[in-house]
Design a protein around this motif. Structure first.
Motif, PDB file in Angstrom:
ATOM      1  N   LYS A  39       0.797  -1.213   0.000  1.00 52.58           N
ATOM      2  CA  LYS A  39       0.000   0.000   0.000  1.00 52.58           C
ATOM      3  C   LYS A  39       0.839   1.275   0.000  1.00 52.58           C
ATOM      4  O   LYS A  39       0.372   2.330   0.409  1.00 52.58           O
ATOM      5  CB  LYS A  39      -0.973   0.020   1.186  1.00 52.58           C
ATOM      6  N   GLN A  40       2.108   1.205  -0.451  1.00 55.30           N
ATOM      7  CA  GLN A  40       2.912   2.419  -0.497  1.00 55.30           C
ATOM      8  C   GLN A  40       2.348   3.440  -1.457  1.00 55.30           C
ATOM      9  O   GLN A  40       2.557   4.627  -1.285  1.00 55.30           O
ATOM     10  CB  GLN A  40       4.366   2.086  -0.871  1.00 55.30           C
ATOM     11  N   ALA A  41       1.666   2.956  -2.500  1.00 58.74           N
ATOM     12  CA  ALA A  41       1.068   3.911  -3.438  1.00 58.74           C
ATOM     13  C   ALA A  41       0.097   4.814  -2.706  1.00 58.74           C
ATOM     14  O   ALA A  41       0.023   6.011  -2.958  1.00 58.74           O
ATOM     15  CB  ALA A  41       0.349   3.164  -4.563  1.00 58.74           C
ATOM     16  N   ALA A  42      -0.645   4.243  -1.784  1.00 56.66           N
ATOM     17  CA  ALA A  42      -1.592   5.046  -1.012  1.00 56.66           C
ATOM     18  C   ALA A  42      -0.850   5.988  -0.079  1.00 56.66           C
ATOM     19  O   ALA A  42      -1.163   7.174   0.016  1.00 56.66           O
ATOM     20  CB  ALA A  42      -2.508   4.130  -0.204  1.00 56.66           C
ATOM     21  N   ALA A  43       0.154   5.455   0.601  1.00 61.45           N
ATOM     22  CA  ALA A  43       0.889   6.278   1.547  1.00 61.45           C
ATOM     23  C   ALA A  43       1.569   7.446   0.863  1.00 61.45           C
ATOM     24  O   ALA A  43       1.619   8.557   1.390  1.00 61.45           O
ATOM     25  CB  ALA A  43       1.928   5.417   2.265  1.00 61.45           C
ATOM     26  N   ALA A  44       2.101   7.207  -0.334  1.00 62.60           N
ATOM     27  CA  ALA A  44       2.817   8.254  -1.045  1.00 62.60           C
ATOM     28  C   ALA A  44       1.892   9.338  -1.559  1.00 62.60           C
ATOM     29  O   ALA A  44       2.333  10.417  -1.938  1.00 62.60           O
ATOM     30  CB  ALA A  44       3.579   7.644  -2.225  1.00 62.60           C
ATOM     31  N   ASN A  45       0.591   9.070  -1.562  1.00 65.45           N
ATOM     32  CA  ASN A  45      -0.352  10.023  -2.125  1.00 65.45           C
ATOM     33  C   ASN A  45      -1.342  10.565  -1.103  1.00 65.45           C
ATOM     34  O   ASN A  45      -2.380  11.112  -1.456  1.00 65.45           O
ATOM     35  CB  ASN A  45      -1.127   9.364  -3.276  1.00 65.45           C
ATOM     36  N   LYS A  46      -1.043  10.423   0.183  1.00 69.15           N
ATOM     37  CA  LYS A  46      -1.974  10.881   1.207  1.00 69.15           C
ATOM     38  C   LYS A  46      -2.252  12.369   1.093  1.00 69.15           C
ATOM     39  O   LYS A  46      -3.325  12.841   1.450  1.00 69.15           O
ATOM     40  CB  LYS A  46      -1.397  10.556   2.587  1.00 69.15           C
ATOM     41  N   GLU A  47      -1.233  13.123   0.572  1.00 69.47           N
ATOM     42  CA  GLU A  47      -1.439  14.560   0.473  1.00 69.47           C
ATOM     43  C   GLU A  47      -2.519  14.912  -0.538  1.00 69.47           C
ATOM     44  O   GLU A  47      -3.043  16.016  -0.555  1.00 69.47           O
ATOM     45  CB  GLU A  47      -0.137  15.258   0.068  1.00 69.47           C
ATOM     46  N   ASN A  48      -2.885  13.941  -1.424  1.00 70.84           N
ATOM     47  CA  ASN A  48      -3.917  14.181  -2.427  1.00 70.84           C
ATOM     48  C   ASN A  48      -5.321  13.871  -1.897  1.00 70.84           C
ATOM     49  O   ASN A  48      -6.309  14.058  -2.578  1.00 70.84           O
ATOM     50  CB  ASN A  48      -3.650  13.320  -3.664  1.00 70.84           C
ATOM     51  N   LYS A  49      -5.365  13.379  -0.673  1.00 67.23           N
ATOM     52  CA  LYS A  49      -6.642  12.975  -0.106  1.00 67.23           C
ATOM     53  C   LYS A  49      -7.498  14.204   0.226  1.00 67.23           C
ATOM     54  O   LYS A  49      -7.031  15.156   0.820  1.00 67.23           O
ATOM     55  CB  LYS A  49      -6.375  12.160   1.161  1.00 67.23           C
ATOM     56  N   THR A  50      -8.741  14.174  -0.204  1.00 77.71           N
ATOM     57  CA  THR A  50      -9.649  15.277   0.089  1.00 77.71           C
ATOM     58  C   THR A  50     -10.937  14.716   0.666  1.00 77.71           C
ATOM     59  O   THR A  50     -11.164  13.512   0.671  1.00 77.71           O
ATOM     60  CB  THR A  50      -9.972  16.068  -1.191  1.00 77.71           C
ATOM     61  N   ASP A  51     -11.777  15.599   1.137  1.00 81.13           N
ATOM     62  CA  ASP A  51     -13.065  15.185   1.686  1.00 81.13           C
ATOM     63  C   ASP A  51     -14.145  15.123   0.617  1.00 81.13           C
ATOM     64  O   ASP A  51     -15.271  14.719   0.892  1.00 81.13           O
ATOM     65  CB  ASP A  51     -13.503  16.152   2.794  1.00 81.13           C
ATOM     66  N   GLU A  52     -13.795  15.542  -0.597  1.00 82.65           N
ATOM     67  CA  GLU A  52     -14.768  15.538  -1.688  1.00 82.65           C
ATOM     68  C   GLU A  52     -15.166  14.110  -2.042  1.00 82.65           C
ATOM     69  O   GLU A  52     -14.316  13.237  -2.232  1.00 82.65           O
ATOM     70  CB  GLU A  52     -14.175  16.225  -2.915  1.00 82.65           C
ATOM     71  N   ALA A  53     -16.457  13.852  -2.136  1.00 83.56           N
ATOM     72  CA  ALA A  53     -16.944  12.535  -2.526  1.00 83.56           C
ATOM     73  C   ALA A  53     -16.772  12.350  -4.028  1.00 83.56           C
ATOM     74  O   ALA A  53     -17.210  13.189  -4.822  1.00 83.56           O
ATOM     75  CB  ALA A  53     -18.406  12.375  -2.140  1.00 83.56           C
ATOM     76  N   VAL A  54     -16.114  11.258  -4.404  1.00 85.49           N
ATOM     77  CA  VAL A  54     -15.811  10.993  -5.804  1.00 85.49           C
ATOM     78  C   VAL A  54     -16.208   9.564  -6.144  1.00 85.49           C
ATOM     79  O   VAL A  54     -15.970   8.647  -5.356  1.00 85.49           O
ATOM     80  CB  VAL A  54     -14.298  11.184  -6.092  1.00 85.49           C
ATOM     81  N   THR A  55     -16.826   9.380  -7.306  1.00 85.57           N
ATOM     82  CA  THR A  55     -17.086   8.031  -7.829  1.00 85.57           C
ATOM     83  C   THR A  55     -16.310   7.856  -9.117  1.00 85.57           C
ATOM     84  O   THR A  55     -16.450   8.669 -10.049  1.00 85.57           O
ATOM     85  CB  THR A  55     -18.586   7.812  -8.091  1.00 85.57           C
ATOM     86  N   LEU A  56     -15.492   6.830  -9.173  1.00 88.85           N
ATOM     87  CA  LEU A  56     -14.711   6.530 -10.367  1.00 88.85           C
ATOM     88  C   LEU A  56     -15.293   5.299 -11.056  1.00 88.85           C
ATOM     89  O   LEU A  56     -15.508   4.262 -10.425  1.00 88.85           O
ATOM     90  CB  LEU A  56     -13.248   6.254 -10.001  1.00 88.85           C
ATOM     91  N   ASN A  57     -15.552   5.407 -12.336  1.00 91.19           N
ATOM     92  CA  ASN A  57     -15.981   4.261 -13.133  1.00 91.19           C
ATOM     93  C   ASN A  57     -14.748   3.494 -13.584  1.00 91.19           C
ATOM     94  O   ASN A  57     -13.837   4.064 -14.193  1.00 91.19           O
ATOM     95  CB  ASN A  57     -16.789   4.720 -14.347  1.00 91.19           C
ATOM     96  N   PHE A  58     -14.717   2.198 -13.286  1.00 93.08           N
ATOM     97  CA  PHE A  58     -13.558   1.360 -13.577  1.00 93.08           C
ATOM     98  C   PHE A  58     -13.998   0.124 -14.347  1.00 93.08           C
ATOM     99  O   PHE A  58     -14.800  -0.669 -13.867  1.00 93.08           O
ATOM    100  CB  PHE A  58     -12.873   0.961 -12.265  1.00 93.08           C
ATOM    101  N   TRP A  59     -13.471  -0.024 -15.568  1.00 90.07           N
ATOM    102  CA  TRP A  59     -13.753  -1.203 -16.387  1.00 90.07           C
ATOM    103  C   TRP A  59     -12.562  -2.142 -16.340  1.00 90.07           C
ATOM    104  O   TRP A  59     -11.417  -1.708 -16.432  1.00 90.07           O
ATOM    105  CB  TRP A  59     -13.988  -0.805 -17.845  1.00 90.07           C
ATOM    106  N   HIS A  60     -12.851  -3.451 -16.231  1.00 94.88           N
ATOM    107  CA  HIS A  60     -11.752  -4.419 -16.284  1.00 94.88           C
ATOM    108  C   HIS A  60     -12.249  -5.774 -16.770  1.00 94.88           C
ATOM    109  O   HIS A  60     -13.455  -5.956 -17.008  1.00 94.88           O
ATOM    110  CB  HIS A  60     -11.051  -4.522 -14.915  1.00 94.88           C
ATOM    111  N   ILE A  61     -11.342  -6.736 -16.884  1.00 98.64           N
ATOM    112  CA  ILE A  61     -11.643  -8.040 -17.494  1.00 98.64           C
ATOM    113  C   ILE A  61     -11.641  -9.203 -16.502  1.00 98.64           C
ATOM    114  O   ILE A  61     -11.820 -10.350 -16.900  1.00 98.64           O
ATOM    115  CB  ILE A  61     -10.635  -8.369 -18.617  1.00 98.64           C
ATOM    116  N   TRP A  62     -11.434  -8.927 -15.218  1.00104.10           N
ATOM    117  CA  TRP A  62     -11.230 -10.020 -14.252  1.00104.10           C
ATOM    118  C   TRP A  62     -12.477 -10.303 -13.432  1.00104.10           C
ATOM    119  O   TRP A  62     -12.412 -10.493 -12.216  1.00104.10           O
ATOM    120  CB  TRP A  62     -10.050  -9.671 -13.341  1.00104.10           C
ATOM    121  N   GLY A  63     -13.619 -10.374 -14.092  1.00104.70           N
ATOM    122  CA  GLY A  63     -14.876 -10.518 -13.374  1.00104.70           C
ATOM    123  C   GLY A  63     -15.382 -11.936 -13.209  1.00104.70           C
ATOM    124  O   GLY A  63     -16.327 -12.174 -12.458  1.00104.70           O
ATOM    125  N   ALA A  64     -14.755 -12.908 -13.885  1.00104.19           N
ATOM    126  CA  ALA A  64     -15.213 -14.300 -13.768  1.00104.19           C
ATOM    127  C   ALA A  64     -14.600 -14.959 -12.537  1.00104.19           C
ATOM    128  O   ALA A  64     -13.399 -14.821 -12.283  1.00104.19           O
ATOM    129  CB  ALA A  64     -14.825 -15.082 -15.024  1.00104.19           C
TER     130      ALA A  64
END
Length: 445
Positions: A39-64
């Motif tokens: 989870k270093q990616a998260a730790a390295a980006n904590k400064e980008n964390k905001t209180d704004e509610a965001v929904t991201l649409n994510f498409w991928h192929i690993w659903g089976a």
């Protein structure tokens, strides 16, 4: 397996992943595979964390649920939403072959989701050229590159900019049910001649030798790509697919002739042309078919909890050709499964944050699941890695390089020309010579 394996993986990536790229630059190999905390990616980006509610649409192929990466994806997304409760991930999954059509159509219509899975090399090149994908170089200077193994960005670099992130290395490999070979006193093949002998021997006792899906044509390509590599070698493959050579090179006809020989001998199931990937795998996973050539992620499927062939399967490279230019240390594949961000997303910071978090943590989770070798310097308890993944790491530790799969290396409609012609070759409706003629039409456009 220990630290030695992780350094071997880093070396393989650094040396080999750039072999099949199309006009892409490579990153510098990192000789020391010092692990990072999860989870270093998260730790390295904590400064980008905001209180704004965001929904991201994510498409991928690993659903089976049968996909070796299924649980890994669910785990990583759940962990991300827990770490960043203001960001919700709305997931849409589609089966591999249908997804390729879907993502191309979305890119053409400028309707891509915020974040999406794709493939590097030629597959995503049209998206880049159309300005549909966000260049992420500015987001990588926070130490992110230092946590990736050398070459991990090679196939998602176009010109001098990075447009995506990878998480794992895949390679084509022959999965062989050793129990069936031993029970029928048949030798595990190391050469093409021995493969033909094995095919004939299995047919003689009423066993279909190899599994393949003719409906999901990329699985046929898994076989042919490897055979072409053994026949022609990496340099000829890459030059030809980049339209700097010709399919008239005798090596391609040699590969096509050998593939047609397998078809004529009944190496593949009757009715394979109408089988989906999941359907075609059933008999192999039930222990009824002895051989399957597919991606290294198959190791994870073989070692699912409900597997009937666990501890019965070994892994090998595609057998070498006596008259071929390729050798046993050349493999198809590379770090090419990628995550990209829509250039027009309204949530760039959140999307890139998720992209980085997803890739780094997927590197760990899919490695543990036996689905991929990691493209990041992950920290895992390697005693939990399944034996087939260990075999794959050892098999590729001496790799001279990886040649991208043709349906990734080729661009646009050229891919469909290839896959359609290959499907006809599987059906026996065209000769090897006619197959080569169809491939050559790629040059005529």
């Amino acid at each position: 397996m220990g630290r030695r394996l992780m350094k071997g993986v880093a070396l393989v990536l650094g040396l080999g992943m750039v072999m099949g790229t199309i006009g892409c630059g490579g990153t510098t190999a990192q000789p020391e595979a010092k692990t990072s905390e999860p989870k270093q990616a998260a730790a390295a980006n904590k400064e980008n964390k905001t209180d704004e509610a965001v929904t991201l649409n994510f498409w991928h192929i690993w659903g089976a649920e049968t996909d070796a990466s299924y649980n890994a994806v669910k785990t990583v997304i759940a962990d991300f939403e827990k770490e960043y409760p203001n960001i919700k991930i709305k997931v849409d999954t589609t089966e591999n072959e249908a997804y390729k059509t879907k993502i191309k159509a979305a890119a053409a219509a400028n309707e891509l989701p915020d974040v999406f899975s794709t493939w590097g090399g030629g597959f995503s090149k049209p998206f880049i050229e159309a300005g549909r994908v966000l260049a992420i170089d500015e987001y990588l200077e926070d130490g992110t590159k230092d946590r990736m193994v050398g070459g991990a960005l090679a196939n998602v670099t176009y010109g001098d900019k990075v447009y995506g992130m990878t998480f794992g290395l895949s390679c084509g490999a022959f999965f062989m049910n050793e129990e069936l070979f031993k029970a029928n006193n048949i030798k595990i093949p190391e050469t093409y001649d021995e493969l033909i002998t094995a095919v004939k021997a299995f047919k003689a006792v009423g066993i279909t030798p190899m599994a393949v899906s003719g409906k999901d044509t990329w699985t046929i390509a898994m076989y042919f790509d490897a055979m072409a590599l053994k026949a022609a070698g990496n340099d000829t493959i890459v030059k030809t697919l980049n339209k700097e050579g010709s399919f008239q090179d005798p090596a391609f006809l040699s590969a096509a002739t050998k593939f047609a020989e397998l078809v004529s001998l009944g190496a593949f199931p009757a009715g394979a042309a109408g089988l989906s990937k999941d359907e075609s795998d059933i008999d192999f996973l039930e222990g009824k078919i002895p051989m399957l050539f597919n991606g290294s992620w198959t190791a994870g499927t073989v070692y699912r909890e409900d597997s009937k062939i666990k501890d019965k399967v070994i892994v090998r490279g595609f057998p070498v050709f006596g008259d071929g230019k390729g050798n046993k240390n050349e493999f198809t594949g590379g770090a090419v499964d990628a995550i990209m961000v829509n250039a027009d997303t309204k949530h760039k910071e959140a999307a890139v944050l998720f992209q980085k978090y997803f890739c780094e943590n997927m590197a760990r989770e899919t490695y543990l699941a036996g689905a991929y070798l990691p493209a990041w310097k992950v920290d895992v308890d390697e005693t939990n890695i399944n034996p087939l993944t260990v075999q794959l790491a050892e098999l590729t530790s001496q790799a001279e390089g990886f040649t991208l799969w043709w349906d990734t290396l080729l661009e646009g409609n050229d891919t469909q020309i290839y896959l359609n012609a290959l499907q006809e070759l599987l059906l026996g409706s065209i000769t090897p010579e006619e197959y080569i003629a169809k491939l050559e039409t790629i040059y005529q456009k």
